[in-house]
Design a protein around this motif. Sequence first.
Motif, PDB file in Angstrom:
ATOM      1  N   GLY A  67       0.796  -1.211   0.000  1.00 34.60           N
ATOM      2  CA  GLY A  67       0.000   0.000   0.000  1.00 34.60           C
ATOM      3  C   GLY A  67       0.832   1.266   0.000  1.00 34.60           C
ATOM      4  N   ARG A  68       1.946   1.262  -0.726  1.00 34.43           N
ATOM      5  CA  ARG A  68       2.863   2.400  -0.755  1.00 34.43           C
ATOM      6  C   ARG A  68       2.689   3.176  -2.054  1.00 34.43           C
ATOM      7  N   GLU A  69       1.958   4.263  -1.982  1.00 35.22           N
ATOM      8  CA  GLU A  69       1.747   5.089  -3.167  1.00 35.22           C
ATOM      9  C   GLU A  69       3.045   5.718  -3.662  1.00 35.22           C
ATOM     10  N   ASP A  70       3.992   5.970  -2.738  1.00 31.79           N
ATOM     11  CA  ASP A  70       5.268   6.554  -3.157  1.00 31.79           C
ATOM     12  C   ASP A  70       6.066   5.586  -4.010  1.00 31.79           C
ATOM     13  N   TYR A  71       5.963   4.271  -3.732  1.00 26.99           N
ATOM     14  CA  TYR A  71       6.643   3.277  -4.562  1.00 26.99           C
ATOM     15  C   TYR A  71       6.038   3.268  -5.966  1.00 26.99           C
ATOM     16  N   LEU A  72       4.708   3.342  -6.024  1.00 26.09           N
ATOM     17  CA  LEU A  72       4.039   3.334  -7.325  1.00 26.09           C
ATOM     18  C   LEU A  72       4.382   4.588  -8.121  1.00 26.09           C
ATOM     19  N   ALA A  73       4.422   5.727  -7.445  1.00 28.33           N
ATOM     20  CA  ALA A  73       4.779   6.967  -8.129  1.00 28.33           C
ATOM     21  C   ALA A  73       6.203   6.902  -8.665  1.00 28.33           C
ATOM     22  N   GLU A  74       7.100   6.315  -7.881  1.00 24.78           N
ATOM     23  CA  GLU A  74       8.481   6.184  -8.345  1.00 24.78           C
ATOM     24  C   GLU A  74       8.571   5.254  -9.548  1.00 24.78           C
ATOM     25  N   SER A  75       7.764   4.205  -9.559  1.00 19.84           N
ATOM     26  CA  SER A  75       7.786   3.288 -10.707  1.00 19.84           C
ATOM     27  C   SER A  75       7.329   4.011 -11.969  1.00 19.84           C
ATOM     28  N   VAL A  76       6.327   4.881 -11.845  1.00 24.12           N
ATOM     29  CA  VAL A  76       5.880   5.666 -12.989  1.00 24.12           C
ATOM     30  C   VAL A  76       7.010   6.567 -13.483  1.00 24.12           C
ATOM     31  N   ARG A  77       7.669   7.255 -12.537  1.00 26.29           N
ATOM     32  CA  ARG A  77       8.754   8.144 -12.947  1.00 26.29           C
ATOM     33  C   ARG A  77       9.831   7.375 -13.694  1.00 26.29           C
ATOM     34  N   GLN A  78      10.175   6.181 -13.238  1.00 28.30           N
ATOM     35  CA  GLN A  78      11.238   5.426 -13.890  1.00 28.30           C
ATOM     36  C   GLN A  78      10.851   5.048 -15.317  1.00 28.30           C
ATOM     37  N   PHE A  79       9.612   4.662 -15.536  1.00 29.40           N
ATOM     38  CA  PHE A  79       9.182   4.364 -16.905  1.00 29.40           C
ATOM     39  C   PHE A  79       9.302   5.605 -17.779  1.00 29.40           C
ATOM     40  N   LEU A  80       8.870   6.742 -17.263  1.00 29.53           N
ATOM     41  CA  LEU A  80       8.900   7.964 -18.061  1.00 29.53           C
ATOM     42  C   LEU A  80      10.327   8.429 -18.336  1.00 29.53           C
ATOM     43  N   VAL A  81      11.193   8.345 -17.340  1.00 28.18           N
ATOM     44  CA  VAL A  81      12.585   8.751 -17.523  1.00 28.18           C
ATOM     45  C   VAL A  81      13.281   7.861 -18.545  1.00 28.18           C
ATOM     46  N   HIS A  82      13.044   6.565 -18.460  1.00 27.32           N
ATOM     47  CA  HIS A  82      13.699   5.649 -19.397  1.00 27.32           C
ATOM     48  C   HIS A  82      13.179   5.838 -20.824  1.00 27.32           C
ATOM     49  N   ILE A  83      11.889   6.074 -20.964  1.00 25.41           N
ATOM     50  CA  ILE A  83      11.358   6.368 -22.299  1.00 25.41           C
ATOM     51  C   ILE A  83      11.986   7.646 -22.845  1.00 25.41           C
ATOM     52  N   LEU A 101       1.353  -2.883 -16.435  1.00 28.13           N
ATOM     53  CA  LEU A 101      -0.024  -2.401 -16.418  1.00 28.13           C
ATOM     54  C   LEU A 101      -0.933  -3.347 -15.637  1.00 28.13           C
ATOM     55  N   ASP A 102      -0.648  -4.641 -15.662  1.00 27.16           N
ATOM     56  CA  ASP A 102      -1.375  -5.587 -14.814  1.00 27.16           C
ATOM     57  C   ASP A 102      -1.125  -5.301 -13.341  1.00 27.16           C
ATOM     58  N   ILE A 103       0.137  -5.031 -13.013  1.00 23.79           N
ATOM     59  CA  ILE A 103       0.526  -4.852 -11.613  1.00 23.79           C
ATOM     60  C   ILE A 103      -0.111  -3.604 -11.013  1.00 23.79           C
ATOM     61  N   VAL A 104      -0.014  -2.482 -11.723  1.00 25.28           N
ATOM     62  CA  VAL A 104      -0.489  -1.221 -11.146  1.00 25.28           C
ATOM     63  C   VAL A 104      -2.004  -1.063 -11.257  1.00 25.28           C
ATOM     64  N   GLU A 105      -2.622  -1.742 -12.194  1.00 26.93           N
ATOM     65  CA  GLU A 105      -4.078  -1.825 -12.373  1.00 26.93           C
ATOM     66  C   GLU A 105      -4.738  -0.472 -12.655  1.00 26.93           C
ATOM     67  N   ASP A 106      -4.742   0.435 -11.692  1.00 31.60           N
ATOM     68  CA  ASP A 106      -5.490   1.687 -11.826  1.00 31.60           C
ATOM     69  C   ASP A 106      -4.582   2.865 -12.152  1.00 31.60           C
ATOM     70  N   LEU A 107      -3.632   2.646 -13.033  1.00 33.31           N
ATOM     71  CA  LEU A 107      -2.699   3.692 -13.430  1.00 33.31           C
ATOM     72  C   LEU A 107      -3.446   4.873 -14.049  1.00 33.31           C
ATOM     73  N   ASP A 108      -2.977   6.087 -13.763  1.00 26.64           N
ATOM     74  CA  ASP A 108      -3.547   7.288 -14.372  1.00 26.64           C
ATOM     75  C   ASP A 108      -3.671   7.102 -15.884  1.00 26.64           C
ATOM     76  N   GLY A 150      -3.689   9.086 -18.454  1.00 30.48           N
ATOM     77  CA  GLY A 150      -2.732   9.771 -19.316  1.00 30.48           C
ATOM     78  C   GLY A 150      -1.396   9.068 -19.363  1.00 30.48           C
ATOM     79  N   VAL A 151      -0.937   8.592 -18.216  1.00 33.46           N
ATOM     80  CA  VAL A 151       0.327   7.852 -18.170  1.00 33.46           C
ATOM     81  C   VAL A 151       0.191   6.541 -18.940  1.00 33.46           C
ATOM     82  N   LYS A 152      -0.924   5.858 -18.751  1.00 31.98           N
ATOM     83  CA  LYS A 152      -1.151   4.593 -19.462  1.00 31.98           C
ATOM     84  C   LYS A 152      -1.116   4.801 -20.966  1.00 31.98           C
ATOM     85  N   TRP A 153      -1.769   5.843 -21.437  1.00 32.30           N
ATOM     86  CA  TRP A 153      -1.759   6.125 -22.879  1.00 32.30           C
ATOM     87  C   TRP A 153      -0.335   6.384 -23.368  1.00 32.30           C
ATOM     88  N   PHE A 154       0.427   7.096 -22.561  1.00 31.25           N
ATOM     89  CA  PHE A 154       1.803   7.412 -22.943  1.00 31.25           C
ATOM     90  C   PHE A 154       2.636   6.134 -23.057  1.00 31.25           C
TER      91      PHE A 154
END
Length: 361
Positions: free
Chosen positions: A161-177, A220-227, A229-233
């Motif tokens: 239940g760590r939203e900060d971990y999920l937010a960091e995972s999003v940032r890493q995907f975006l930075v690597h892209i 996308l399976d893991i995070v399930e309810d991803l924002d 806009g991020v999912k589309w990206f």
Amino acid sequence: MDRNTICALTDKVAARMQHLGNVTGLQEECPISIIRMDTWEWAQGVGLYGLYAYYRETGKTEIRDFLIAWFEDNIRRGLPEKNVNTMCPMLTLSFLAAETGREDFLSLCREWAQWVMEEMPRTEDRGLQHVVSGAANDGQLWDDTLFMTVLFLARAGKLFGREDYLAESVRQFLVHIKYLTDRKTGLWFHGWTFQGHHHFAEALWARGNCWYTAGVVDYLDIVEDLDAGVKWFLLDALKAQAAALERLQHEGGMWHTLLDDPDSYVETSGTAGFAYGILKAVRLGYLEPRFLTVGKKAALAVIQEIGEDGTVGQVSYGTGMGATLDDYRRIPLCPMTYGQALPVLMLTEVLKLEPEPKQQV
């Protein structure tokens, strides 16, 4: 192929992986073996994940028992230092921890996820520096990192239940892209360095690319309810990559280890990763139905590389960052745990193409 035939084939590949050793006598470069199944590194982590996916698809409890025993043995012997690559087995452990409720497994997941958040070195723009066993790789981003570490971080976020971990995972995907996408092709460069600001050999390396194809659909399976806009990206990046793969697929169904170099050898593990990601993306509606043909053609090509004893052939050894394109062309071929696991993942997706046999009343 009917469902029973696919299951039998997957059983062979999975069984071979569980007992894989250095059958070719290849001199390894990694300080920890990435060929043998009994050591703790990224290659084995991919192997464990493939086995777990097959267990979840079929309910074969003997596979789950093997996985639990593997973790118990390695924990008893002592775990290696934490880095991007040794993080990979934690993804499977997070699923087993949730399934079994074992506090020792849960405690390890907490510890290693916290280390990623608080102690793992970062590059500029806060990307995860691709630290590996024996090399710090200062200032470097690699396409491998998303599969090896970020999938686990996202899983830990959901598990605890760590939203900060999920937010960091999003940032890493975006930075690597941001830093690894080749805007001309839609494919990914193997790496980027902030020390010199370049893409090394500018290698469009097959297995490196497949870590995104296979990884993003599972992310996308893991995070399930991803924002949304991020999912589309993330899916736009997948669509661009898939379109390039469609153009570059070898007539036999595989892809070359350097995707845009028809003189480099065709390679099975990357092909299996592409097939898995493409087939799953089509099933989930992320890619257009026409890509089903691409995925099926690749899957059939991978199946042709599976030997009678379940050994998957035409797999390249672990591949560090190459200074030249010839560094990639010269990587030796050798049976590998991930070379078994990616076809297992692929075959679990192929199983979903075949309906369950109807029960007779």
